[in-house]
Write an enzyme that holds these catalytic residues in place. Structure first.
Site, mmCIF file in Angstrom:
data_model
loop_
_atom_site.group_PDB
_atom_site.id
_atom_site.type_symbol
_atom_site.label_atom_id
_atom_site.label_comp_id
_atom_site.label_asym_id
_atom_site.label_seq_id
_atom_site.Cartn_x
_atom_site.Cartn_y
_atom_site.Cartn_z
ATOM 1 N N VAL A 1 6.469 8.392 -2.224
ATOM 2 C CA VAL A 1 5.978 7.586 -1.309
ATOM 3 C C VAL A 1 5.815 6.048 -1.322
ATOM 4 O O VAL A 1 6.320 5.055 -0.630
ATOM 5 C CB VAL A 1 4.676 8.085 -0.458
ATOM 6 C CG1 VAL A 1 4.900 9.025 0.542
ATOM 7 C CG2 VAL A 1 3.797 8.528 -1.700
ATOM 8 N N GLY B 1 13.044 5.919 -8.258
ATOM 9 C CA GLY B 1 11.731 6.904 -7.969
ATOM 10 C C GLY B 1 11.550 6.762 -6.543
ATOM 11 O O GLY B 1 11.169 5.436 -5.981
ATOM 12 N N MET B 2 11.637 7.636 -5.680
ATOM 13 C CA MET B 2 11.519 7.345 -4.336
ATOM 14 C C MET B 2 10.528 8.278 -3.772
ATOM 15 O O MET B 2 10.696 9.124 -2.646
ATOM 16 C CB MET B 2 12.782 7.710 -3.430
ATOM 17 C CG MET B 2 14.047 6.734 -3.617
ATOM 18 S SD MET B 2 13.487 5.319 -2.811
ATOM 19 C CE MET B 2 12.991 4.131 -4.181
ATOM 20 N N ARG C 1 -33.965 5.635 -35.562
ATOM 21 C CA ARG C 1 -32.812 5.521 -36.311
ATOM 22 C C ARG C 1 -33.124 5.353 -37.824
ATOM 23 O O ARG C 1 -32.445 5.819 -38.662
ATOM 24 C CB ARG C 1 -31.521 4.484 -35.830
ATOM 25 C CG ARG C 1 -31.127 4.920 -34.523
ATOM 26 C CD ARG C 1 -30.367 3.959 -33.882
ATOM 27 N NE ARG C 1 -28.970 3.990 -34.865
ATOM 28 C CZ ARG C 1 -28.346 2.891 -35.355
ATOM 29 N NH1 ARG C 1 -29.174 1.791 -35.481
ATOM 30 N NH2 ARG C 1 -27.382 2.838 -35.739
ATOM 31 N N GLY D 1 7.392 4.493 -4.101
ATOM 32 C CA GLY D 1 8.653 3.821 -4.220
ATOM 33 C C GLY D 1 9.757 3.349 -2.857
ATOM 34 O O GLY D 1 10.176 2.458 -2.699
ATOM 35 N N LYS E 1 -5.830 -3.456 -12.582
ATOM 36 C CA LYS E 1 -5.604 -2.406 -11.615
ATOM 37 C C LYS E 1 -6.516 -1.151 -11.870
ATOM 38 O O LYS E 1 -7.161 -0.573 -10.935
ATOM 39 C CB LYS E 1 -3.990 -1.783 -11.527
ATOM 40 C CG LYS E 1 -3.824 -0.698 -10.643
ATOM 41 C CD LYS E 1 -4.319 -0.952 -9.206
ATOM 42 C CE LYS E 1 -3.811 0.046 -8.091
ATOM 43 N NZ LYS E 1 -4.164 1.314 -8.156
ATOM 44 N N HIS F 1 -9.930 -2.137 -10.999
ATOM 45 C CA HIS F 1 -9.825 -1.849 -9.554
ATOM 46 C C HIS F 1 -10.410 -0.616 -8.750
ATOM 47 O O HIS F 1 -11.095 -0.032 -8.104
ATOM 48 C CB HIS F 1 -8.542 -2.344 -8.917
ATOM 49 C CG HIS F 1 -8.190 -2.107 -7.481
ATOM 50 N ND1 HIS F 1 -7.940 -0.720 -7.129
ATOM 51 C CD2 HIS F 1 -8.214 -2.679 -6.273
ATOM 52 C CE1 HIS F 1 -7.572 -0.757 -5.591
ATOM 53 N NE2 HIS F 1 -8.151 -1.708 -5.268
ATOM 54 N N ASN F 2 -9.368 0.777 -9.683
ATOM 55 C CA ASN F 2 -9.616 1.873 -9.176
ATOM 56 C C ASN F 2 -11.108 2.265 -9.482
ATOM 57 O O ASN F 2 -11.515 3.030 -8.825
ATOM 58 C CB ASN F 2 -8.518 2.651 -9.833
ATOM 59 C CG ASN F 2 -7.271 2.608 -9.046
ATOM 60 O OD1 ASN F 2 -6.938 1.515 -8.457
ATOM 61 N ND2 ASN F 2 -6.400 3.854 -9.501
ATOM 62 N N GLU G 1 -13.225 1.165 -7.040
ATOM 63 C CA GLU G 1 -13.109 2.227 -5.847
ATOM 64 C C GLU G 1 -13.525 3.452 -5.838
ATOM 65 O O GLU G 1 -14.289 3.868 -4.915
ATOM 66 C CB GLU G 1 -11.456 2.607 -6.025
ATOM 67 C CG GLU G 1 -10.766 3.320 -4.909
ATOM 68 C CD GLU G 1 -9.268 3.561 -5.147
ATOM 69 O OE1 GLU G 1 -8.605 2.677 -5.165
ATOM 70 O OE2 GLU G 1 -8.993 4.908 -5.449
ATOM 71 N N TYR G 2 -13.674 4.036 -6.990
ATOM 72 C CA TYR G 2 -14.592 5.304 -7.222
ATOM 73 C C TYR G 2 -16.103 5.217 -7.124
ATOM 74 O O TYR G 2 -16.607 5.930 -6.339
ATOM 75 C CB TYR G 2 -14.489 5.784 -8.634
ATOM 76 C CG TYR G 2 -13.316 6.542 -9.130
ATOM 77 C CD1 TYR G 2 -11.971 6.156 -8.998
ATOM 78 C CD2 TYR G 2 -13.459 7.778 -9.941
ATOM 79 C CE1 TYR G 2 -10.910 6.844 -9.410
ATOM 80 C CE2 TYR G 2 -12.231 8.804 -10.343
ATOM 81 C CZ TYR G 2 -11.247 8.126 -10.043
ATOM 82 O OH TYR G 2 -9.919 8.973 -10.604
ATOM 83 N N SER H 1 -1.497 -1.904 -5.431
ATOM 84 C CA SER H 1 -2.705 -1.259 -4.870
ATOM 85 C C SER H 1 -2.521 -1.509 -3.054
ATOM 86 O O SER H 1 -1.971 -2.559 -2.707
ATOM 87 C CB SER H 1 -4.009 -1.680 -5.263
ATOM 88 O OG SER H 1 -5.152 -1.053 -4.350
HETATM 89 C C1 6PG Z 1 -4.442 2.165 -4.795
HETATM 90 C C2 6PG Z 1 -5.162 3.142 -5.190
HETATM 91 C C3 6PG Z 1 -4.134 4.262 -5.713
HETATM 92 C C4 6PG Z 1 -4.344 5.877 -5.659
HETATM 93 C C5 6PG Z 1 -5.285 6.148 -6.629
HETATM 94 C C6 6PG Z 1 -6.199 7.365 -6.457
HETATM 95 O O1 6PG Z 1 -4.805 1.155 -5.353
HETATM 96 O O2 6PG Z 1 -3.706 2.214 -4.007
HETATM 97 O O3 6PG Z 1 -6.033 3.446 -5.914
HETATM 98 O O4 6PG Z 1 -3.643 3.943 -7.014
HETATM 99 O O5 6PG Z 1 -4.991 6.099 -4.447
HETATM 100 O O6 6PG Z 1 -4.506 6.515 -7.586
HETATM 101 O O7 6PG Z 1 -6.883 7.879 -7.499
HETATM 102 P P1 6PG Z 1 -7.650 9.091 -7.846
HETATM 103 O O8 6PG Z 1 -6.496 10.246 -7.400
HETATM 104 O O9 6PG Z 1 -8.194 9.232 -9.279
HETATM 105 O O10 6PG Z 1 -8.657 9.205 -6.908
#
Ligand code: 6PG
Length: 470
Positions: A13, A10-11, A446, A15, A182, A185-186, A189-190, A128
């Site tokens: 970005v 998988g090449m 309830r 990879g 991970k 983590h995301n 991130e949100y 990440s």
């Molecule tokens: C990371 C990012 C990476 C990616 C997310 C974005 O840790 O390098 O989190 O995994 O940018 O997939 O996620 P969304 O497209 O759901 O915002």
């Protein structure tokens, strides 16, 4: 010809940049992609001498040192299963497959069990840092076969980000745990991104800042306790102009999409009964943002306050309140994420080490932030703390900063400006700290309509009342 230490399939970005990163550290790397060899050569003009492109899977696999290590950097989901089936006939007992994408952790658990039966070692590895991190040093979260991790850890440690010379990679735990961490983590991130966006919106619309002042404010915040990658890039984004000398931010559509990891975090929180309200709300807000057409209609039908001049408005105090609210929001969002990982660790028997996880997060990844050092300290003294919010590193600051959070939410609501995540943080905070919640009434309801029974505060056991006198 010398055999390669690792093969990458998988090449895209990620990879390609991981391949370059590994090769730049002196390893021979075989790469496989469906594209033709000319494209592959072009991809690697710079360090072609240690990268070996293959167009045949068989030759690609046979070019690897034993035990062979194949890193999959392809789209998550079915393509991973198809690729595993494709390479399996060429692999031998003890060879290693590494899935370095954002795979769903339950899929990783299934693949781990499937490959175990075939005596192939499997690692689900969260990586990440985006495009740049993959090339210069990502944060790495490996889960699965520990023996396989030990075999490839020298490579992972070499290519990973470093925090004070400490590699941002540590074995996470069995089967799907690396991908789970991970995923969380995301999720964090949100919420980080949503909180920063709301802060930007308040500074822009209530404090009346232009892009340069906004950018300078984020730069300044990045010098203090908010110091983090996402605050840093926000400062950079806000000052960036296009060739027509316009600020790009002012021309970007206010509608954000998502690829699924935030959704999975929210789903897991619901499944495991962990109130990750802040992370979950930030997923909903992406969905709400993308209802642009509906929002355009709503703006002409649904009324609310207009942003008028606020009486006794003190800009300096307001900006500082936003900074503190942002820091508190960050603490609560990370605390929710770590509570979720704690619950998952118990449920899946992963024995997660939270000090190690927070150490990995300190560099290379998207949520890297100075305050992770505080989290490292909190978990280093006790891996089983009930909640990060009770840790000595945070509780005092939380008690002070909640006043600022309250101030900005009140101001925003008064102006009719949505601060859904700041509001969610405050609601969570107040709901969490209250000794008397209204759930007594929910228990009674309830029991009233469904005879679900209720517990009492004065007696042990389950009780039922015949609420209706027929
Ligand atoms: C990371 C990012 C990476 C990616 C997310 C974005 O840790 O390098 O989190 O995994 O940018 O997939 O996620 P969304 O497209 O759901 O915002």
């Amino acid at each position: 010809m010398a055999k390669s230490s690792v093969g990458i399939i998988g090449m895209g970005v990620m990879g390609k940049n991981l391949a370059l990163n590994i090769a730049n550290h002196g390893y021979f790397v075989s790469v496989f992609n469906r594209s033709d060899s000319e494209t592959m050569k072009q991809l690697f003009q710079k360090s072609i001498d240690r990268l070996f492109p293959y167009l045949s899977i068989k030759e690609f696999i046979y070019s690897l040192k034993k035990p062979r290590c194949v890193l999959l950097m392809i789209q998550s989901g079915t393509p991973i299963d198809i690729m595993i089936e494709t390479i399996l006939p060429f692999l031998q007992e003890g060879d290693i497959i590494v899935d370095g994408g954002n795979s769903f952790y339950k899929d990783t658990i299934k693949r781990f069990n499937f490959l175990k039966k075939k005596q192939i070692q499997f690692l689900g590895v969260g990586i990440s840092g985006g495009e740049e991190g993959a090339l210069t040093g990502p944060a790495i979260m490996p889960g699965g076969d520990k023996k396989a991790y030990q075999i490839i850890s020298p490579i992972l440690k070499t290519i990973s980000a470093k925090y004070n010379q400490e590699a941002c990679v540590k074995y996470i735990g069995p089967n799907g745990s690396g991908h789970y961490v991970k995923m969380v983590h995301n999720g964090i991130e949100y919420s980080d991104m949503q909180l920063i966006s709301e802060a930007y919106f308040l500074l822009k619309h209530i404090a009346g800042m232009g892009n340069i002042e906004l950018s300078n404010t984020f730069d300044k915040w990045n010098q203090g306790e908010l110091s983090s990658y996402l605050i840093e890039i926000t400062g950079n984004i806000l000052r960036k102009k296009d060739i027509e000398n316009n600020f790009i931010i002012d021309y970007i559509l206010d509608s954000a999409s998502s690829k699924g990891t935030g959704l999975w975090t929210a789903k897991s929180a619901l499944d495991l009964n962990v109130p990750c309200s802040v992370i979950t709300e930030s997923v909903f807000l992406r969905y709400l943002s993308s209802l642009k057409a509906n929002r355009m209609i709503a703006s002409t039908i649904l009324s609310g306050p207009l942003v008028n001049k606020i009486k006794n408005f003190n800009k300096i105090v307001f900006v500082e309140d936003i900074r503190k609210a942002l820091y508190l929001g960050k603490i609560i969002s990370y605390a929710q994420g770590f509570s979720l990982m704690k619950r998952a660790s118990e449920y899946y028997d992963w024995n997660l080490n939270f000090s190690n996880i927070s150490k990995i997060f300190r560099a290379g990844c998207i949520i890297r932030a100075d305050f992770l050092n505080e989290i490292v300290q909190a978990y280093s003294s006790n891996n089983n703390i009930i909640d990060l919010l009770f840790a000595p590193q945070f509780k005092d600051i939380i008690n002070v900063y909640q006043i600022s959070l309250r101030n900005i939410v009140i101001t925003a609501i008064g102006c009719g400006i949505a601060v859904p995540l700041f509001s969610s943080v405050l609601s969570y905070y107040d709901s969490y700290r209250t000794i008397d919640s209204p759930a007594n009434l929910i228990q009674a309801q309830r029991d009233y309509f469904g005879a679900h029974t209720y517990e009492r505060i004065d007696k042990i056991g389950s009780f039922h009342t015949n609420w209706i006198d027929y």
